[in-house]
Design a protein around this motif. Sequence first.
Motif, PDB file in Angstrom:
ATOM      1  N   GLN A 179      -6.382   3.451   4.543  1.00 20.30           N
ATOM      2  CA  GLN A 179      -4.933   3.695   4.417  1.00 20.30           C
ATOM      3  C   GLN A 179      -4.611   4.107   2.975  1.00 20.30           C
ATOM      4  O   GLN A 179      -3.876   5.075   2.736  1.00 20.30           O
ATOM      5  CB  GLN A 179      -4.161   2.416   4.779  1.00 20.30           C
ATOM      6  CG  GLN A 179      -2.652   2.562   4.778  1.00 20.30           C
ATOM      7  CD  GLN A 179      -1.941   1.199   4.825  1.00 20.30           C
ATOM      8  OE1 GLN A 179      -2.584   0.143   4.850  1.00 20.30           O
ATOM      9  NE2 GLN A 179      -0.623   1.229   4.824  1.00 20.30           N
ATOM     10  N   ASP A 192      -4.225  -2.039  -5.525  1.00 19.25           N
ATOM     11  CA  ASP A 192      -3.720  -2.644  -4.294  1.00 19.25           C
ATOM     12  C   ASP A 192      -4.389  -4.007  -4.103  1.00 19.25           C
ATOM     13  O   ASP A 192      -5.495  -4.242  -4.599  1.00 19.25           O
ATOM     14  CB  ASP A 192      -4.070  -1.717  -3.106  1.00 19.25           C
ATOM     15  CG  ASP A 192      -3.270  -2.042  -1.844  1.00 19.25           C
ATOM     16  OD1 ASP A 192      -2.297  -2.813  -1.932  1.00 19.25           O
ATOM     17  OD2 ASP A 192      -3.629  -1.509  -0.770  1.00 19.25           O
ATOM     18  N   THR A 245       0.836  -1.200   0.000  1.00 17.40           N
ATOM     19  CA  THR A 245       0.000   0.000   0.000  1.00 17.40           C
ATOM     20  C   THR A 245       0.875   1.256   0.000  1.00 17.40           C
ATOM     21  O   THR A 245       0.627   2.210  -0.745  1.00 17.40           O
ATOM     22  CB  THR A 245      -0.951  -0.028   1.212  1.00 17.40           C
ATOM     23  OG1 THR A 245      -1.642  -1.291   1.207  1.00 17.40           O
ATOM     24  CG2 THR A 245      -1.955   1.100   1.164  1.00 17.40           C
ATOM     25  N   ARG A 271      -9.820  -5.562   4.942  1.00 11.34           N
ATOM     26  CA  ARG A 271      -9.988  -4.764   6.157  1.00 11.34           C
ATOM     27  C   ARG A 271     -10.386  -3.349   5.769  1.00 11.34           C
ATOM     28  O   ARG A 271      -9.852  -2.796   4.795  1.00 11.34           O
ATOM     29  CB  ARG A 271      -8.654  -4.639   6.919  1.00 11.34           C
ATOM     30  CG  ARG A 271      -7.995  -5.903   7.303  1.00 11.34           C
ATOM     31  CD  ARG A 271      -6.613  -5.645   7.891  1.00 11.34           C
ATOM     32  NE  ARG A 271      -5.630  -5.301   6.875  1.00 11.34           N
ATOM     33  CZ  ARG A 271      -4.841  -4.250   6.919  1.00 11.34           C
ATOM     34  NH1 ARG A 271      -4.910  -3.392   7.916  1.00 11.34           N
ATOM     35  NH2 ARG A 271      -3.969  -4.027   5.964  1.00 11.34           N
ATOM     36  N   ASP A 301      -7.553  -4.247  -1.760  1.00 14.13           N
ATOM     37  CA  ASP A 301      -7.496  -4.951  -0.480  1.00 14.13           C
ATOM     38  C   ASP A 301      -8.788  -4.634   0.245  1.00 14.13           C
ATOM     39  O   ASP A 301      -8.914  -3.614   0.926  1.00 14.13           O
ATOM     40  CB  ASP A 301      -6.287  -4.493   0.351  1.00 14.13           C
ATOM     41  CG  ASP A 301      -6.230  -5.221   1.698  1.00 14.13           C
ATOM     42  OD1 ASP A 301      -7.162  -5.998   1.991  1.00 14.13           O
ATOM     43  OD2 ASP A 301      -5.254  -5.021   2.448  1.00 14.13           O
TER      44      ASP A 301
HETATM   45 MG   LIG Z   1      -1.754  -2.999   2.288  1.00 15.60          MG
END
Ligand SMILES: [Mg+2]
Length: 305
Positions: free
Chosen positions: A144, A187, A112, A138, A135
């Motif tokens: 993020q 990602d 990331t 989560r 991703d």
């Molecule tokens: Mg990551």
Amino acid sequence: MGLFSVIKQGLAKTRAALLGEIKGILGTGKVTDELLEQLEEHLIRADVGVEASFALTDALRENALGKSLSQDQILQILRNEANRLLVDPPPFVLQGKPHVILVIGVNGAGKTTTIGKLAHRFKAEGKKVMVAAGDTFRAAAIEQLEAWAQRSGAEFVRHQEGSDPAAVAYDACEAGKARGCDVILIDTAGRLHNKEHLMEELRKVVRVMRKHDESYPHDILLVIDGNTGQNTINQTKVFHQSFPLSGLVVTKLDGTARGGSVLSIASQLKIPIRWVGMGEKIDQLVPFSKTEYIDGLFENAMEQE
Ligand SMILES: [Mg+2]
Ligand SMILES: Nc1nc2c(ncn2[C@@H]2O[C@H](COP(=O)(O)OP(=O)(O)OP(=O)(O)O)[C@@H](O)[C@H]2O)c(=O)[nH]1
């Protein structure tokens, strides 16, 4: 950037460990079998890898066994051999509009962060960039990446936590095309190479992207943690069997004394090292350069201050 390259600065710990010990071993500079064995052992311990360590000491054996050389002359032989082991990656060119890059790797390798830094680099070159939160495992991972998108000024595509990463990738390709993006960075969640269902999930991501265009993704980049040592070699081989990796990013070379691992990665795998991560900041990802890397490993003490 200061006087020294980001690579050289980042390798300070590796250089201190490697050179300090090598100089101790070299002593007065008479190249004996005993010295070569000590050097070999040290290089292997410093994560240079068995093959690369043997190559370096073999070069010294061939050129200097029984001779008395200055430390600088010995270091020069090691540098020359390192130069032979490494190759500069071919220049990175955007192959499509958009050019689609899928970023994969094990948990915590730096995927990331690398995407955020790459987005920043491409933006600085005047490109229109999109990042996609593939991703979905989560919520924190999505946020993020969103923070990196804001920092770098990239467009951002996301779905909800728990949704299908292949759907995110598909939508990102569509949105990126519609909005005229030059680069799309996707990602993915961290995964171990031996978890077959997770590898299958990635294959699905790739399949779905190809429904847009056979050439997607133009790049599959594997991000590897420069701290992990020899284990990364096997991991990378297994990833490469599942996906034709077009390049590697080696991260966290700044925090470690094991930066010599790049030599073993390069000598055992025929996949170009594209970028190296030399810190957590947005500008601390730079294209790999073998000259800067070798300088970073071996350049002499006086220049280290
Ligand atoms: Mg990551
Ligand atoms: N010192 C240093 N830290 C780095 C570098 N690259 C990433 N990191 C740090 O490594 C940690 C993990 O980075 P992430 O980018 O979240 O890694 P990831 O591969 O996306 O992790 P998962 O999504 O959990 O699999 C973070 O604390 C980053 O700041 C680097 O080049 N140098």
